[in-house]
Design a protein around this motif. Structure first.
Motif, short mmCIF file in Angstrom:
data_model
loop_
_atom_site.label_atom_id
_atom_site.label_comp_id
_atom_site.label_asym_id
_atom_site.label_seq_id
_atom_site.Cartn_x
_atom_site.Cartn_y
_atom_site.Cartn_z
N ILE A 130 40.11 -145.40 67.71
CA ILE A 130 39.82 -143.94 67.77
C ILE A 130 38.52 -144.24 67.95
N ARG A 131 36.80 -145.70 68.29
CA ARG A 131 36.40 -146.22 68.26
C ARG A 131 35.66 -144.39 69.28
N ASP A 132 36.36 -144.83 70.38
CA ASP A 132 35.29 -144.16 71.78
C ASP A 132 35.78 -142.80 71.85
N LEU A 133 36.59 -142.11 70.72
CA LEU A 133 37.56 -140.57 71.15
C LEU A 133 37.70 -140.57 69.84
N THR A 134 37.33 -139.41 69.13
CA THR A 134 38.19 -138.90 68.39
C THR A 134 39.20 -138.16 68.42
N PHE A 135 40.06 -138.40 67.05
CA PHE A 135 41.20 -137.34 68.05
C PHE A 135 41.19 -136.61 66.91
N VAL A 136 41.47 -135.20 67.26
CA VAL A 136 41.80 -133.71 66.77
C VAL A 136 43.72 -133.19 67.03
N ASP A 137 44.04 -133.78 66.03
CA ASP A 137 45.57 -133.01 65.65
C ASP A 137 45.42 -131.46 65.46
N THR A 138 46.48 -130.59 66.27
CA THR A 138 46.18 -129.13 65.40
C THR A 138 47.80 -128.70 65.10
N PRO A 139 47.60 -127.73 64.32
CA PRO A 139 48.85 -127.45 64.04
C PRO A 139 50.42 -127.02 64.53
N GLY A 140 49.58 -126.38 66.03
CA GLY A 140 50.72 -125.85 66.67
C GLY A 140 50.32 -123.98 67.46
N LEU A 141 50.95 -123.63 67.96
CA LEU A 141 50.49 -122.77 68.50
C LEU A 141 51.55 -121.34 68.72
N ALA A 142 51.76 -120.32 68.49
CA ALA A 142 52.99 -119.12 69.23
C ALA A 142 53.46 -119.72 68.00
N THR A 143 53.43 -120.00 66.28
CA THR A 143 54.49 -120.40 65.22
C THR A 143 55.40 -119.05 65.32
N LEU A 144 56.40 -119.11 63.86
CA LEU A 144 56.83 -117.61 63.46
C LEU A 144 56.42 -117.49 63.00
N THR A 145 55.25 -117.46 62.35
CA THR A 145 53.86 -117.02 61.28
C THR A 145 52.79 -116.88 62.08
N THR A 146 52.78 -117.15 62.81
CA THR A 146 51.28 -117.17 63.62
C THR A 146 50.14 -117.87 62.20
N LYS A 147 50.59 -118.16 61.10
CA LYS A 147 49.41 -118.89 60.57
C LYS A 147 49.10 -120.63 60.38
N ASN A 148 49.75 -121.34 61.11
CA ASN A 148 49.35 -122.19 61.74
C ASN A 148 48.39 -121.74 62.95
N GLU A 149 48.79 -120.93 64.31
CA GLU A 149 47.87 -120.84 64.98
C GLU A 149 46.78 -120.43 64.76
N ARG A 150 46.79 -119.90 63.53
CA ARG A 150 44.84 -118.95 63.47
C ARG A 150 44.60 -120.12 62.94
N ALA A 151 45.14 -121.13 62.43
CA ALA A 151 44.83 -122.41 61.76
C ALA A 151 44.03 -123.44 63.04
N THR A 152 44.46 -122.85 64.05
CA THR A 152 43.32 -124.03 65.31
C THR A 152 42.85 -123.13 65.80
N ARG A 153 42.92 -121.72 65.92
CA ARG A 153 41.86 -120.73 66.77
C ARG A 153 41.09 -121.03 65.89
N ARG A 154 41.03 -120.55 64.00
CA ARG A 154 39.44 -120.75 63.77
C ARG A 154 39.19 -122.00 64.12
N VAL A 155 39.09 -122.71 63.86
CA VAL A 155 38.75 -124.13 63.85
C VAL A 155 37.94 -123.97 65.51
N LEU A 156 38.68 -124.14 65.90
CA LEU A 156 38.63 -124.96 67.35
C LEU A 156 37.49 -123.79 68.71
#
Length: 474
Positions: A130-156
């Motif tokens: 990861i010296r030349d590329l920083t990786f960004v892992d996200t919680p997931g899209l279109a989850t049952l509660t939409t909470k994880n999708e909001r977290a991903t959308r909010r930051v990206l």
């Protein structure tokens, strides 16, 4: 990217930022802040639905099990993985403040803030991967509660528009899906500030594709055929689609497999297919205990057990090599190192220019700043940056415009001949003649454009063909 300090685009921007700093006052701080983002490794965001295998893929790419679900209770928030020592972690709050998080091997550490107050978790670990590329892992899209999708959308997306401190500036994306992406996933990708050339599709879980490991067709071969089909279907969203077995890649690249595992798998080498299926599904699985059988399935999956058991007779090293070779990780890393990294740098350069432009709107030295920005954009090396931005804007305004195809050809061409749609062995005179024809066509089209985005794109397309016609290169 190795040698990225000598990239001509970054050299132009660095020279412009030095000119900005030479104006003195608070512009020194502004230039340094913008410069820090210029030289930082591009950020690659990994997106997809919940349980799409994102964290598994991140582990494989980094070469360590850093994205385990229990590691920092971070599966509900965006996690950024950067090269750095010592190994440590911080939570970045929505207000930009940072809060240290203990990182103790074998122990789960709770995050210090509620999820809704967290922008992302920043994790540093010493890793050449990861010296030349920083990786960004996200919680997931279109989850049952939409909470994880909001977290991903909010930051990206939302965070990017509202506040610099709460955003993760994505320069490229890896999009994981199973067989066919859902409409909401494709809609999310279109809202990222990226183009298809900055986005790679990954057909995940290739080892269980179609009927799976025990079906009539080899799932890896089936997945490879489907990936080619999806590359054409998703051409306006991703650059290409790569099939991958995340599980096989993770096991082979994180050192999870030992000699005891290889011996256990090798003990199944002599079983007939039906006996092997019984061993995989039975409460009394033949030569293995249920615990060992379950561990093997967790490590290599049904495909690895079925097709790797004979290889395992050669020991853990041979089995590990087979897993890596069949996982698809090599093809994925090749794309990351070449085209995706290249367009990530161009995307980062575009954002640097945007930040200089934004400064010109508010700073008293606006005329000087605008002059510096204009000089940077006018450099020949910056033409590809402009073309990539044109492609992104035109795909939003008018994706059916014929200029979209021209932009992609110019950007993806690995030689002057390829940039004008000619075979690699075309002569310089032939390239120049073809560029002259395309230039005339573009100039004629410029008088009857349908959108402002197309109008702006044709300005850069004309510059590109002019360069190819007069100098023989872009």
């Amino acid at each position: 990217m190795s040698g990225m300090m000598y990239d001509p685009v970054q050299v132009v921007l660095d020279r412009g930022l030095r000119s900005l700093a030479s104006l003195g006052g608070d512009l020194v701080g502004h230039a340094n802040a913008i410069g820090a983002s210029l030289w930082a490794p591009p950020r690659l965001v990994v997106v997809g639905r919940l349980k799409a295998g994102k964290s598994t893929l991140v582990n494989a790419l980094i070469g360590a099990p850093v994205a385990e679900t229990a590691a920092l209770e971070a599966t509900r928030v965006v996690a950024v993985y950067s090269d750095g020592a010592p190994s440590r972690a911080e939570v970045v709050a929505l207000d930009g403040t940072r809060h240290p998080v203990p990182v103790v091997p074998g122990r789960t550490s709770a995050l210090p803030l509620p999820d809704e107050q967290i922008a992302y978790l920043h994790r540093w670990l010493p890793s050449a991967a990861i010296r030349d590329l920083t990786f960004v892992d996200t919680p997931g899209l279109a989850t049952l509660t939409t909470k994880n999708e909001r977290a991903t959308r909010r930051v990206l997306i939302d965070g990017f528009e509202q506040t610099r401190s709460a955003s993760v500036d994505a320069d490229a994306a890896v999009f994981l899906f199973d067989s066919t992406p859902r409409a909401d996933e494709l809609d999310f990708l279109k809202q990222l500030p990226l183009s298809p050339l900055n986005t790679l599709g990954v057909l995940s879980r290739a080892d269980s594709f179609g009927e799976g490991a025990l079906g009539r067709r080899d799932p890896l071969h089936h997945a490879a055929e489907h990936a080619v089909h999806m590359s054409h279907e998703l051409a306006q969203t991703v650059s290409t689609v790569v099939p991958i077995s995340g599980l096989m890649a993770e096991t082979s690249h994180t050192g999870a497999l030992g000699e005891g595992d290889a011996r256990a798998l090798a003990s199944l080498a002599g079983l007939a297919p039906l006996a092997l299926i019984d061993a995989l599904e039975s409460d009394a699985p033949g030569p293995l205990t249920p615990e060992v059988r379950d561990r093997l399935l967790d490590l290599v999956g049904e495909y690895g057990v079925l097709n790797g058991r004979q290889v395992a007779t050669g020991g853990a090293a041979a089995l590990n090599q087979w897993l890596a070779a069949n996982s698809g990780i090599d093809a994925l890393q090749q794309v990351l190192r070449t085209s995706l990294s290249e367009f990530a740098v161009l995307n980062r350069a575009s954002r640097v220019l945007d930040r200089v432009d934004a400064l010109a709107y508010t700073h008293p030295a606006r005329e000087h700043i605008r002059s510096i920005a204009y000089a940077m954009r006018s450099e020949p090396a910056m033409l590809r940056v402009g073309l990539l931005g044109d492609l992104q804007r035109l795909l939003v305004a008018d994706p059916r415009s014929p200029v979209v195809t021209e932009l992609r050809t110019l950007l993806t061409g690995r030689s002057p001949a390829a940039c004008v749609g000619l075979p690699p062995d075309a002569s310089v005179d032939h390239v120049r003649a073809h560029a002259r024809q395309r230039l005339a066509t573009a100039q004629g089209r410029a008088s009857a454009t349908m959108t402002a985005a197309e109008d702006a794109a044709l300005v850069d397309v004309i510059r590109a063909y002019t360069s190819l016609m007069t100098t023989g290169h872009l």
